[in-house]
Write a protein that holds these residues in place. Structure first.
Motif, PDB file in Angstrom:
ATOM      1  N   VAL A  93      -6.672   3.727  10.943  1.00 31.62           N
ATOM      2  CA  VAL A  93      -6.083   2.767  10.002  1.00 31.62           C
ATOM      3  C   VAL A  93      -4.976   1.937  10.653  1.00 31.62           C
ATOM      4  O   VAL A  93      -4.817   0.754  10.339  1.00 31.62           O
ATOM      5  CB  VAL A  93      -5.555   3.498   8.742  1.00 31.62           C
ATOM      6  CG1 VAL A  93      -4.744   2.583   7.859  1.00 31.62           C
ATOM      7  CG2 VAL A  93      -6.727   4.099   7.966  1.00 31.62           C
ATOM      8  N   VAL A  99       2.733   1.426   6.035  1.00 34.26           N
ATOM      9  CA  VAL A  99       1.344   1.567   5.618  1.00 34.26           C
ATOM     10  C   VAL A  99       1.272   2.361   4.310  1.00 34.26           C
ATOM     11  O   VAL A  99       2.104   3.231   4.055  1.00 34.26           O
ATOM     12  CB  VAL A  99       0.510   2.238   6.739  1.00 34.26           C
ATOM     13  CG1 VAL A  99       0.939   3.665   6.978  1.00 34.26           C
ATOM     14  CG2 VAL A  99      -0.977   2.163   6.455  1.00 34.26           C
ATOM     15  N   GLU A 100       0.299   2.028   3.495  1.00 34.37           N
ATOM     16  CA  GLU A 100       0.059   2.676   2.199  1.00 34.37           C
ATOM     17  C   GLU A 100       1.241   2.561   1.239  1.00 34.37           C
ATOM     18  O   GLU A 100       1.360   3.327   0.298  1.00 34.37           O
ATOM     19  CB  GLU A 100      -0.334   4.149   2.389  1.00 34.37           C
ATOM     20  CG  GLU A 100      -1.616   4.328   3.176  1.00 34.37           C
ATOM     21  CD  GLU A 100      -2.002   5.772   3.387  1.00 34.37           C
ATOM     22  OE1 GLU A 100      -1.140   6.670   3.292  1.00 34.37           O
ATOM     23  OE2 GLU A 100      -3.199   6.011   3.668  1.00 34.37           O
ATOM     24  N   ASN A 101       2.095   1.595   1.453  1.00 24.02           N
ATOM     25  CA  ASN A 101       3.275   1.420   0.617  1.00 24.02           C
ATOM     26  C   ASN A 101       3.088   0.187  -0.254  1.00 24.02           C
ATOM     27  O   ASN A 101       2.763  -0.888   0.241  1.00 24.02           O
ATOM     28  CB  ASN A 101       4.517   1.268   1.510  1.00 24.02           C
ATOM     29  CG  ASN A 101       5.806   1.200   0.728  1.00 24.02           C
ATOM     30  OD1 ASN A 101       5.952   0.380  -0.164  1.00 24.02           O
ATOM     31  ND2 ASN A 101       6.742   2.046   1.076  1.00 24.02           N
ATOM     32  N   ARG A 102       3.302   0.363  -1.544  1.00 21.25           N
ATOM     33  CA  ARG A 102       3.213  -0.745  -2.497  1.00 21.25           C
ATOM     34  C   ARG A 102       4.566  -0.994  -3.154  1.00 21.25           C
ATOM     35  O   ARG A 102       4.650  -1.305  -4.320  1.00 21.25           O
ATOM     36  CB  ARG A 102       2.132  -0.455  -3.534  1.00 21.25           C
ATOM     37  CG  ARG A 102       0.756  -0.576  -2.939  1.00 21.25           C
ATOM     38  CD  ARG A 102      -0.334  -0.376  -3.965  1.00 21.25           C
ATOM     39  NE  ARG A 102      -1.619  -0.700  -3.397  1.00 21.25           N
ATOM     40  CZ  ARG A 102      -2.228   0.012  -2.442  1.00 21.25           C
ATOM     41  NH1 ARG A 102      -1.659   1.097  -1.969  1.00 21.25           N
ATOM     42  NH2 ARG A 102      -3.399  -0.353  -1.970  1.00 21.25           N
ATOM     43  N   ASP A 134      -3.334  -0.403   2.625  1.00 12.55           N
ATOM     44  CA  ASP A 134      -4.106   0.797   2.944  1.00 12.55           C
ATOM     45  C   ASP A 134      -4.925   0.660   4.223  1.00 12.55           C
ATOM     46  O   ASP A 134      -5.250   1.654   4.856  1.00 12.55           O
ATOM     47  CB  ASP A 134      -5.033   1.167   1.787  1.00 12.55           C
ATOM     48  CG  ASP A 134      -4.250   1.601   0.559  1.00 12.55           C
ATOM     49  OD1 ASP A 134      -3.176   2.200   0.711  1.00 12.55           O
ATOM     50  OD2 ASP A 134      -4.712   1.309  -0.561  1.00 12.55           O
ATOM     51  N   ARG A 135      -5.275  -0.562   4.577  1.00 12.71           N
ATOM     52  CA  ARG A 135      -6.025  -0.825   5.816  1.00 12.71           C
ATOM     53  C   ARG A 135      -5.451  -2.096   6.443  1.00 12.71           C
ATOM     54  O   ARG A 135      -6.108  -3.134   6.498  1.00 12.71           O
ATOM     55  CB  ARG A 135      -7.512  -0.986   5.537  1.00 12.71           C
ATOM     56  CG  ARG A 135      -8.111   0.316   5.006  1.00 12.71           C
ATOM     57  CD  ARG A 135      -9.530   0.575   5.354  1.00 12.71           C
ATOM     58  NE  ARG A 135      -9.912   0.591   6.733  1.00 12.71           N
ATOM     59  CZ  ARG A 135      -9.882   1.676   7.522  1.00 12.71           C
ATOM     60  NH1 ARG A 135      -9.408   2.800   7.089  1.00 12.71           N
ATOM     61  NH2 ARG A 135     -10.326   1.609   8.753  1.00 12.71           N
ATOM     62  N   ASP A 172      -3.042  -5.871   2.442  1.00  6.26           N
ATOM     63  CA  ASP A 172      -3.909  -4.716   2.682  1.00  6.26           C
ATOM     64  C   ASP A 172      -3.132  -3.492   3.170  1.00  6.26           C
ATOM     65  O   ASP A 172      -3.387  -2.988   4.266  1.00  6.26           O
ATOM     66  CB  ASP A 172      -5.007  -5.069   3.692  1.00  6.26           C
ATOM     67  CG  ASP A 172      -5.857  -6.245   3.234  1.00  6.26           C
ATOM     68  OD1 ASP A 172      -6.229  -6.259   2.043  1.00  6.26           O
ATOM     69  OD2 ASP A 172      -6.131  -7.142   4.042  1.00  6.26           O
TER      70      ASP A 172
END
Length: 193
Positions: free
Chosen positions: A109, A12-15, A45-46, A43
């Motif tokens: 989340v 999660v929150e990983n790009r 972040d969510r 998505d």
């Protein structure tokens, strides 16, 4: 034609930042001529469980030869959902790195990813014994991943003392032993030098 392919799945929150060990792993494997799938999951972040499992299934459909999957953080739990209800294992080998603990799923989340309804002992994650690498002090798994996941799923566990969440803030940029494990599953995962 490739005789194996690698699927690298982030949390999660990983790009997929360039300084993360998974990004480095993808580069190193490609330098060796390996087929590597390292998708940006939708998505980040969510995230939604359906979105992530659908993306993983699409990547799996493109893989050829021995299928090796490397998951970090929330992707580990997404992988559990991919494996649930399947008659055949979805991969030949799988590495689960720093899965989030049961108490973390109260965060809205990621709440939809909770593994609470899964029978962890009944899952077949891969054709070979799954490997779990975790820390003794992961803030996202205060229960300890070896106890929360490793024991019920019968994983082969590598415990890294003081490695946190095995992420960039914990010093996990290039990580030689994860590359070595990808190339030879008998290698034990060791802390980053």
């Amino acid at each position: 034609m490739w005789n194996r392919s690698f699927l690298i799945l982030h949390g999660v929150e990983n790009r997929r930042p360039a300084d993360h060990w998974q990004h480095d792993l993808a580069l190193r494997l490609r330098e060796r001529g390996e087929q590597v799938f390292y998708p940006q999951l939708p998505d980040p972040d969510r995230p939604s469980l359906d979105g992530w499992t659908g993306a993983v299934e699409a990547e799996l459909a493109m893989m050829r030869g021995e299928r090796v999957v490397v998951c970090h953080s929330l992707a580990c739990v997404a992988w559990l959902h991919v494996a649930a209800g399947r008659a055949d294992p979805p991969a030949d080998r799988v590495l689960l790195a720093a899965p989030p603990g049961p108490s973390v799923f109260d965060w809205d989340v990621i709440a939809g990813f909770t593994p609470a309804a899964l029978d962890l002992g009944a899952l077949t994650l891969s054709a070979s014994t799954p490997r779990l690498v975790c820390s003794d002090g992961d803030p996202y798994c205060p229960e300890g991943a070896a106890d929360a996941y490793g024991k019920p799923m019968g994983c082969d566990v590598d415990l890294l003392p003081g490695a946190g969440h095995i992420a960039v803030p914990d010093g996990y940029g290039p990580w030689p032993s994860v590359l070595e494990w990808c190339l030879d599953p008998s290698v034990r995962l060791a802390p980053r030098p």
